[in-house]
Design a protein around this motif. Structure first.
Motif, short mmCIF file in Angstrom:
data_model
loop_
_atom_site.label_atom_id
_atom_site.label_comp_id
_atom_site.label_asym_id
_atom_site.label_seq_id
_atom_site.Cartn_x
_atom_site.Cartn_y
_atom_site.Cartn_z
N TYR A 171 4.79 -0.96 -33.17
CA TYR A 171 4.01 -2.19 -33.33
C TYR A 171 3.32 -2.58 -32.03
CZ TYR A 171 2.55 -6.93 -34.11
OH TYR A 171 1.77 -8.03 -34.21
N PRO A 172 2.05 -2.95 -31.99
CA PRO A 172 1.14 -3.24 -33.12
C PRO A 172 0.47 -2.01 -33.73
CG PRO A 172 0.06 -3.75 -31.05
CD PRO A 172 1.45 -3.33 -30.70
N ASP A 207 -1.39 -3.70 -36.80
CA ASP A 207 -1.73 -5.12 -36.85
C ASP A 207 -3.00 -5.35 -36.04
OD1 ASP A 207 -1.89 -7.84 -37.02
OD2 ASP A 207 -0.13 -8.25 -35.78
N GLU A 250 -4.93 -7.85 -35.80
CA GLU A 250 -5.07 -9.15 -35.11
C GLU A 250 -4.41 -9.14 -33.74
OE1 GLU A 250 -3.91 -12.51 -37.53
OE2 GLU A 250 -5.05 -11.67 -39.22
N HIS A 251 -3.21 -8.54 -33.67
CA HIS A 251 -2.52 -8.51 -32.37
C HIS A 251 -3.28 -7.62 -31.38
CE1 HIS A 251 1.10 -9.19 -29.89
NE2 HIS A 251 0.69 -8.07 -29.31
N MET A 281 -6.16 -9.47 -30.08
CA MET A 281 -5.79 -10.49 -29.09
C MET A 281 -5.68 -9.85 -27.70
SD MET A 281 -2.41 -12.88 -28.85
CE MET A 281 -1.31 -11.56 -29.21
N PHE A 282 -4.98 -8.71 -27.62
CA PHE A 282 -4.83 -8.03 -26.33
C PHE A 282 -6.18 -7.50 -25.84
CE2 PHE A 282 -4.09 -4.03 -23.94
CZ PHE A 282 -3.55 -4.60 -22.80
N TYR A 307 -0.68 -12.47 -21.34
CA TYR A 307 -0.18 -11.54 -22.36
C TYR A 307 1.05 -10.80 -21.83
CZ TYR A 307 0.15 -7.95 -25.91
OH TYR A 307 0.64 -7.15 -26.91
N TYR A 326 4.58 -11.31 -23.61
CA TYR A 326 5.05 -10.28 -24.54
C TYR A 326 5.80 -9.11 -23.88
CZ TYR A 326 2.24 -12.66 -28.03
OH TYR A 326 1.73 -13.60 -28.89
N LYS A 373 9.04 -12.72 -31.25
CA LYS A 373 7.95 -13.66 -30.96
C LYS A 373 6.87 -13.62 -32.05
CE LYS A 373 8.44 -13.46 -25.95
NZ LYS A 373 8.44 -14.85 -25.50
N LEU A 374 6.96 -12.64 -32.95
CA LEU A 374 5.93 -12.48 -33.96
C LEU A 374 6.32 -13.24 -35.21
CD1 LEU A 374 5.61 -8.61 -33.57
CD2 LEU A 374 4.15 -10.33 -32.50
N THR A 400 3.66 -11.85 -40.34
CA THR A 400 2.90 -10.72 -39.78
C THR A 400 3.60 -9.41 -40.12
OG1 THR A 400 2.00 -12.02 -37.98
CG2 THR A 400 2.13 -9.66 -37.61
#
Lengths: 358, 260
Positions: free
Chosen positions: A283-284, A294, A296-297, A300-301, A320, A324, A337-338, A342
């Motif tokens: 993951y992600p 994922d 979306e994650h 974000m990064f 970040y 994380y 934290k997710l 998700t």
């Protein structure tokens, strides 16, 4: 050894002599030589021992400054993210990275270097492709290149796969049918020779023996026998090529199960040094039969990375890492934290592909 | 007929170029969409290879967004890894390579490594060869998608990533040690190109409705050969557009983008 020859490639592009690899220094391995890698293998105890451990212990034991680190998976497919996080927490300097095509793993290492070069740094990279496919280019890779912060050694995906395969076979090189007639012939560490049989031009790629290979697989037993469902990428070859291999398995299954279907074992236990049972280890990224990636994650990064590349402002990037990676002891802490939704969604998106765990 | 976007024209033209009962080796994006459209229309026997490992999957979960993802592997006939699929290309199993890139020259050589600066200090570094260099070398024919802009259709590449006909000499590919026969089609939204058998130079085969050969030449920084049998590009029908929008890329990941 035959003299280096070449195709008529120099007639084609504007690449000049300054950009061509300097062969006068001779060839050197960016990791152990075939002989050194074999010695390491020979010395290992071959017992069917219990190799289960934690990522912290495995990374502490095998990941050192100056090593060649091979990253398994392929772009968003089974990237060994949990292990990358642990390597970033530990820190390692002057790494050589080797992989075919990858996305978030080398970007995470690049970001760690840009945020704190005294803690982690990449010296050079042997690769075929570094990007996010549908999500876009890799901003931190582009930044490192624009500022000449890493040395590159470019191959095709098959070239890198063949290089790991050559090492898996205990060889020095493999002949391949690509790179020749393209500028990779001039910039990478491969070599065109005349075939000793037909006299025809034949491109050789040097084997890639990493010090440490890191992989994320579907299932393994406690001894390191691994099953991989979905695309194998070049994971079996990397496991066999590396001097030491750290594997995260989504599930640890019994040795009895492994022995029920021995043909399903893609990596034998002798090629594995550490097994860590870790759910959502990619993951992600995605793991076939378990979860999809994922987007979306990753976005974000990637946005934090793009902001740094464009403005030089590392605040979002630092945040970040603090949130994380450095703010977590383990990958489970990261997963905690997710939002549950998700993880539920990416499991659903995989559609529960059939995998054999019994 | 409905209006179509430039990307829909490229995907539709890509589909038209693919023959039934062949194998196409694809990357993500428009090549996948073109291949799915071909399977749903004139080429139900078209098999697909994705480079992470699958051969001839059934894409019943929708368009893959990554060449190794679950959707790309779903119900494949054969699923191993990179070595096995690229070795299939060396052995002659893949009829088409379907690739893209940042720059192309008149001999169908493609750059997808960098632009600006030098190799060691690239102003704009691209992801790199990935599978493209190997696909262009060893699939039998290469199909290349490129945006029709003068800076992309260039007389000299800055870096040759994926081999075409090299300098155009008859034995260039043989001297390079590659197995495939080379570039076959170059697809843009306004023109379809092929290659001249004798000179290996790019030939304008078809132009979009309302365009002339001169219009296309203005967007190409080298001299094009013009086919004596210059045709108009076939436009996607309403049925084709419905397939592209509702079956091939329903979320609009690639077709709904705007050309720069």
């Amino acid at each position: 050894m035959k003299e280096k020859i070449q195709s008529p490639i120099t007639n084609v592009s504007t690449l000049d002599n300054y950009q061509i690899r300097d062969y006068s220094q001779g060839f050197s391995w960016w990791g152990p030589s075939p002989e050194e890698a074999r010695k390491i293998m020979v010395k290992k105890p071959k017992a069917l021992s219990d190799k289960r451990t934690t990522l912290k212990e495995a990374v502490n034991k095998y990941v050192k400054d100056g090593i060649n680190l091979a990253i398994g998976g392929f772009v968003n497919t089974r990237p060994p993210v949990a292990t990358i996080h642990e390597i970033i927490r530990k820190g390692a300097k002057d790494l050589s990275l080797s992989f075919q095509s990858n996305s978030i793993c080398p970007e995470l290492l690049a970001g760690a270097m840009l945020v704190n070069p005294g803690h982690l740094s990449i010296k050079r990279v042997e690769l075929a492709w570094w990007g996010y496919e549908v999500i876009g280019i890799a901003p931190l890779f582009r930044h490192l290149c624009a500022n000449s912060m890493i040395e590159l050694d470019d191959y095709t995906n098959y070239g890198m796969a063949a290089r790991f395969k050559a090492a898996a076979m205990g060889l020095e090189f493999l002949p391949v049918r690509d790179h020749g007639g393209a500028d990779m012939e001039l910039v990478n560490r491969g070599k065109m020779i005349e075939s000793p049989f037909s006299g025809k031009n034949t491109y050789l790629v040097p084997a890639c023996y990493p010090d440490v290979g890191i992989l994320s697989v579907t299932a393994a037993d406690q001894h390191g026998n691994c099953r991989i469902f979905g695309a194998h990428c070049t994971c079996p070859e990397i496991a066999m090529a590396a001097a030491h291999t750290i594997v995260t398995a989504e599930t640890v299954i019994s040795n009895e199960n492994i022995r029920t279907y021995p043909n399903l074992t893609e990596i034998p236990y002798t090629a594995v040094d550490a097994i860590v049972e870790q759910r959502f280890a990619s993951y992600p990224g995605a793991s076939y039969g378990n979860y999809w990636f994922d987007m979306e994650h990753i976005l974000m990064f990637r946005s934090a990375s793009e902001e740094f590349r464009k403005s030089g402002n590392a605040d979002a990037l630092k945040k970040y890492y603090d949130e994380y990676i450095f703010g977590c002891e383990t990958h489970d802490d990261f997963l905690a934290k997710l939002p549950y939704k998700t993880l539920k969604k990416i499991r659903e998106m995989d559609g529960g592909q059939p995998i054999i765990l019994s | 007929m409905s209006e179509h976007t430039p990307f829909e024209m490229i995907a539709y033209t890509g589909s038209r170029v693919l023959e039934d009962n062949t194998i196409v080796f694809v990357g993500t994006g428009l090549p996948i969409i073109a291949s799915i459209h071909a399977q749903l229309t004139h080429a139900p026997g078209l098999g697909i290879i994705f480079e992470a490992g699958p051969l001839t999957p059934i894409l019943d979960m929708g368009m893959p967004l990554s060449v190794g993802d679950t959707r790309a592997c779903r119900k494949a006939c054969f699923l191993k890894g990179l070595c096995s699929v690229f070795e299939l290309t060396q052995r002659g199993h893949a009829d088409y390579a379907f690739i893209g890139g940042a720059q192309i020259d008149m001999y169908g050589n493609v750059n997808s490594t960098f632009e600006g600066g030098t190799y060691k200090a690239a102003k704009t570094r691209f992801p790199g060869s990935g599978g493209a260099g190997a696909m262009a070398a060893n699939c039998e024919k290469s199909i290349i998608i490129m945006a029709l802009e003068p800076r992309r259709f260039t007389p000299k590449l800055q870096f040759l990533t994926s081999i075409g006909y090299g300098d155009g000499t008859p034995d260039y590919r043989e001297k390079s040690g590659v197995m495939g026969s080379g570039p076959y089609r170059v697809i843009t939204n306004e023109a379809l190109f092929g290659f001249d058998d004798a000179t290996h130079r790019m030939v304008l085969l078809e132009v979009a409705k309302g365009r002339t050969a001169e219009d296309i030449q203005k967007k190409v920084s080298f001299e094009l050969l013009i086919s004596p049998d210059l045709k108009e590009m076939v436009e996607p029908s309403d049925k084709d557009l419905k397939l592209l929008r509702e079956e091939c890329d329903p979320d609009g990941y690639f077709l709904a983008r705007k050309l720069k």
